[in-house]
Design a protein around this motif. Structure first.
Motif, PDB file in Angstrom:
ATOM      1  N   HIS A 170     -12.071  -0.062  -1.516  1.00 23.47           N
ATOM      2  CA  HIS A 170     -10.630   0.176  -1.489  1.00 23.47           C
ATOM      3  C   HIS A 170     -10.327   1.529  -0.855  1.00 23.47           C
ATOM      4  CE1 HIS A 170      -6.452   0.255  -2.741  1.00 23.47           C
ATOM      5  NE2 HIS A 170      -6.673   1.399  -3.356  1.00 23.47           N
ATOM      6  N   ARG A 171     -11.071   2.543  -1.265  1.00 21.50           N
ATOM      7  CA  ARG A 171     -10.846   3.880  -0.717  1.00 21.50           C
ATOM      8  C   ARG A 171     -11.205   3.948   0.760  1.00 21.50           C
ATOM      9  NH1 ARG A 171     -11.748   8.790  -4.838  1.00 21.50           N
ATOM     10  NH2 ARG A 171     -10.869   7.850  -6.710  1.00 21.50           N
ATOM     11  N   LEU A 198      -8.268   2.659   2.711  1.00 21.96           N
ATOM     12  CA  LEU A 198      -7.182   3.636   2.723  1.00 21.96           C
ATOM     13  C   LEU A 198      -7.502   4.803   3.646  1.00 21.96           C
ATOM     14  CD1 LEU A 198      -6.174   3.699  -1.053  1.00 21.96           C
ATOM     15  CD2 LEU A 198      -4.930   2.655   0.834  1.00 21.96           C
ATOM     16  N   LEU A 245      -0.202   5.146  -1.411  1.00 28.07           N
ATOM     17  CA  LEU A 245      -0.213   6.335  -0.578  1.00 28.07           C
ATOM     18  C   LEU A 245       0.714   7.421  -1.127  1.00 28.07           C
ATOM     19  CD1 LEU A 245      -0.254   4.867   3.043  1.00 28.07           C
ATOM     20  CD2 LEU A 245      -2.178   5.686   1.666  1.00 28.07           C
ATOM     21  N   PHE A 280       0.807  -1.213   0.000  1.00 27.39           N
ATOM     22  CA  PHE A 280       0.000   0.000   0.000  1.00 27.39           C
ATOM     23  C   PHE A 280       0.847   1.273   0.000  1.00 27.39           C
ATOM     24  CE2 PHE A 280      -3.179  -3.025   0.918  1.00 27.39           C
ATOM     25  CZ  PHE A 280      -4.425  -2.442   0.729  1.00 27.39           C
TER      26      PHE A 280
END
Length: 228
Positions: free
Chosen positions: A169-170, A173, A65, A61
């Protein structure tokens, strides 16, 4: 000059009996091309898959980012074709998440519980149509109360709430970055090694468009049906 639109999403975390409501407003990062869209897979399934990928491969990830970080101007995020998002901390929250991932140890996958997912869905159905938010239901129930209606949670519980982001997914995050949350409670819940079981419920929200409830437990003994 075209005026930029401003969008916000927010998250709430609850660990054990500490279910105080906070309303930070982190921006949600971009999507990853390796992940299926929410049109092809149910958001609850995508959330589970993303959390398990995050736990199994934390380093995967970091590049996502870093790409997201490149779109910051001050505390605002400008991505082509998307509304402008406002953050509380700016890039510092993203940098903190990157630093965390660089030293994070891989963890086993979370197992999805049907009973815990029912408890999560009940909270969505309770708060969503009323436009409310928080860890306590309109009947005064806590996350632990709702879980106990469908089984017996053991080895601790926690709850993450996310609002305004209909992409799995968002959402993960957003919870990982934890912008505006000093203790990074959502990130800690997702990376807590004692949590092995999870329940997920998502649905519409009157004021924020969408909401997701994610309940965690060390163990969960399912029952055949809802308790009174």
């Amino acid at each position: 000059m075209r005026k930029s639109l401003i969008g916000t999403v927010f998250i709430l975390s609850c660990l054990g009996s500490d279910c105080s409501a906070r309303q930070p407003k982190p921006a949600s990062p971009g999507t990853d091309s390796r992940v299926e869209s929410t049109q092809e897979i149910d958001i609850e399934q995508l959330l589970l898959a993303e959390m398990n990928r995050l736990r199994a491969e934390p380093e995967s990830f970091i590049s996502v980012l870093k790409e997201y970080r490149s779109h910051f101007k001050g505390k605002k995020v400008f991505r082509p074709g998307e509304i402008t998002l406002v953050t509380n901390e700016g890039v510092s929250a993203v940098d903190d998440a990157i630093d965390f991932l660089e030293s994070a140890e891989p963890l086993p996958a979370l197992r999805l519980s049907a009973g815990m997912s029912k408890a999560a869905a009940v909270h969505v159905e309770d708060l969503g149509p009323k436009g409310k938010y928080g860890h306590y239901g309109t009947d005064g129930s806590s996350p632990s109360d709702r879980l106990k209606r469908y089984g017996q949670p053991k080895v601790g519980t926690a709850e993450n709430l996310g609002f305004g982001e209909p992409d799995g997914h968002r959402m993960v995050l957003m919870l990982l970055i934890d912008d505006g949350v000093p203790g990074r409670g959502h990130r800690k819940n997702m990376f807590n090694p004692k949590y092995k079981v999870v329940g997920i419920g998502c649905g519409n929200h009157l004021n924020y468009g969408y909401m997701c409830v994610i309940d965690f437990a060390g163990e969960f003994v399912e029952t055949s049906g809802k308790k009174p």
